[in-house]
Write an enzyme that holds these catalytic residues in place. Sequence first.
Site, PDB file in Angstrom:
ATOM      1  N   ASP A 188       0.858  -1.153  -0.014  1.00  0.00           N
ATOM      2  CA  ASP A 188       0.096   0.007   0.038  1.00  0.00           C
ATOM      3  C   ASP A 188       0.893   1.309  -0.123  1.00  0.00           C
ATOM      4  O   ASP A 188       2.159   1.067   0.037  1.00  0.00           O
ATOM      5  CB  ASP A 188      -1.027  -0.061   1.356  1.00  0.00           C
ATOM      6  CG  ASP A 188      -2.088   0.971   1.049  1.00  0.00           C
ATOM      7  OD1 ASP A 188      -3.134   0.862   1.740  1.00  0.00           O
ATOM      8  OD2 ASP A 188      -1.941   2.124   0.091  1.00  0.00           O
TER       9      ASP A 188
HETATM   10  C1  GLC Z   1      -4.191   4.453   0.237  1.00  0.00           C
HETATM   11  C2  GLC Z   1      -5.018   3.411   0.370  1.00  0.00           C
HETATM   12  C3  GLC Z   1      -5.280   2.332  -0.457  1.00  0.00           C
HETATM   13  C4  GLC Z   1      -5.206   2.947  -1.999  1.00  0.00           C
HETATM   14  C5  GLC Z   1      -3.836   3.555  -2.150  1.00  0.00           C
HETATM   15  C6  GLC Z   1      -3.562   4.300  -3.459  1.00  0.00           C
HETATM   16  O1  GLC Z   1      -3.383   4.946   1.096  1.00  0.00           O
HETATM   17  O2  GLC Z   1      -4.944   2.653   1.853  1.00  0.00           O
HETATM   18  O3  GLC Z   1      -6.528   1.687  -0.415  1.00  0.00           O
HETATM   19  O4  GLC Z   1      -5.620   1.889  -3.040  1.00  0.00           O
HETATM   20  O5  GLC Z   1      -3.458   4.518  -1.068  1.00  0.00           O
HETATM   21  O6  GLC Z   1      -4.418   5.188  -3.448  1.00  0.00           O
END
Ligand code: GLC
Length: 742
Positions: free
Chosen positions: A262
Amino acid sequence: MDERALRTLLESMSLAEKVGQLIQFSGEFYGATDISVGPQHKLGVTKEMVGLSGSVLNVAGAKATRKLQDWYMAQHPHHIPLLFMSDIIYGYRTVYPVPLGIGASWDPELVETAYANTADEAQAGGSHVSFAPMVDLVRDARWGRVLESPGEDPFLNTQMAKAMVRGFQHDLAHQRGIASCVKHFAAYGAVEGGREYNGAQMAPATLFQDYLPAYKGAVEAGAKMMMTSLSTLNGVPGTADTWLLQTILRERWGFDGVIISDYASIYELVQHGFAKDAQDASFKALTAGVDIDMKSPCYANELAPLLENGRLDETKIDQAVWRVLQLKNTLGLFEDPYRGASEAAEAATLLSADKRQVARQLSRESLVLLKNYNQVLPLTPHSDQKVALVGPYAARDSLLGMWAVHGHKADTVTLAQGVAQYSDHLSVGQATDIVRDAEMFKGMGATDAMLSQVIQSDAAEEAAVADTLAKAQAADVIVFVAGEHTLQSGEAGSRGHLRLPDNQRQLLKQLRQLGKPVVLVVISGRPLVLTDVVDDVDAIVQAWFPGSEGGNAIADVLFGAYNPSGRLSMTFPADEGQLPIYYNHPSTGRPEGVSQHSSRFTARYIDIPSEPLFAFGAGLSYGKVDYTAPVVDVSELRPDQPATVTVTLHNGGELPVTETVQCYLHQAVASIVQPVKRLVDFKRVTLEPGASQTVTFTIQAEQCAFYGNDGQLRLESSPIQLYVGHDSTTKAHVALTLKVKE
Ligand code: GLC
């Protein structure tokens, strides 16, 4: 490209090129044709690394993606196409209800259609991968991201996860659809206290029984990617959890797709106190199995030094790069790096009438009628009935929710627009703001200029409230549209208090004094605590953030064009103090109301109720559906003998009704205490007025299996009850014996 050629490509790549395939930056890094030197300095990555990065986050739209793809491939040493990944959680340009509402539809078939439509829109816009579905099981409404989840039940979540993945990847073999990246692995929804980014602790039996099934279902449905969780599980960050990523995901479930971290979660291993520095974090994430580093400097800066100092074997890098190249190959990028994206394709598919119709239907099916005193609903279309539509969401187009990254508010049908199609005597008054809490907005970084956009002056508020009350006074029925602000839910939207904002409750009290029927429509991304307003209104419709067609769908339900069929996908607490609260909880040794101990010494609170305000699976319709008592065909359920449970439904109302018949299991004795009920099946049936229909559930012994703390399934003889009814509170059941060879 055939596999041999792909392997040859891998073997011809330099180390820098290989590392490049394992890093992902966001759009601003490629702002101009030549890489801007701005943001990456914050990350400390080189221009060369940005030029070699294999995928990009949240660049979308045919024009932008084609332009970036052209630039990128021209300057790449082997002209390897860039992979475009984006948050396409519940729609692209056509936005559906937030997933907690989608879960309340209990209609996996329609959900699959909606996600296939979403994939077609996203593909036309040049997106290749969606960071969805998010299938984190949720039991604590304080967590803002419950919005993104299909809800609190493992079985319903799994059906929704499979439907969403199938929809996204509906025909990849013919280059139709986009890759699904399931998230967040694992159990992010169990963050302690519902506090964002917090840690989660749980017994292995709970993890396997409740939290893992939906991810497993998504993998079984063929999801091409998995995203790790930012949070820790039992002290180990998901982004470096070898047991989760290797033992469970790859070895036990056979997942051979790409694993992505993430956002910055590799670098955050240092902050967690799991890695001593960026290099240690990079080593631990890559060896745990994370292929792509999203938006952190770790892999870009540390993988080469790890090789040089002998701590990392290059085969680890090659394996990760191979999976990324295979994904690009599966998506046909080497043959068509645009995958058909074009402005013409966008014009043909975005927000098409058929897609809007699916959105309207899914939004209708997501709405949950929670109260309908004196049958105040449905309202009468095109009658003399004077309707006052009031409250902060009466005419606002902010119905899309926090994660509708590619949706446009301007495309949204407002409630005022929807109701105007049914009411010939409609007045509209927004009265107050959604929430008049300057400190909250400042805490999110709002400037004074921004504040003036969301909080009107006291004088303006006073005048607007007076105008609204006058309109309400002149009406026959008041529809009060209230709820939480978009920014109060979603990521980083954890809240400790879940009631309607003070200004909204104040307005409701004034409306109540007018002595008219009041219908409350709730716009929210989570279960709110409605205990202190439930008696002040005659009807309640839970509308979630209902999406692009929200105004139409809500009006369709308010005026009876659609008989509400939604059933809660998550329990609505009576008080925040009950959280986490969920229906499939264990009995305890002193269950309230049945324990032989005096009432004090039972599983209860002394200052708040134990029962929720509205239960999982609950929801009303217009009219009445009667159930006969369930009957079962056998007295013993054995591996070689299933049990068939039957009920007959009768629609005694005047409208067609769609009823979601739910089947729950309780195992009375087990080596791990079992929940008082757990959903094992459900069926949606539509009955014409006066019609009856028999519904049967065939239950196999294996559906009674449960996980032990060793992570293995167990099947143990026991008395069992099979409940069949309208929602999780049903008492109607049959008793039989589960008999397995010990
Ligand atoms: C965010 C979220 C994730 C998302 C990613 C990209 O922090 O936790 O669900 O897909 O970043 O935006």
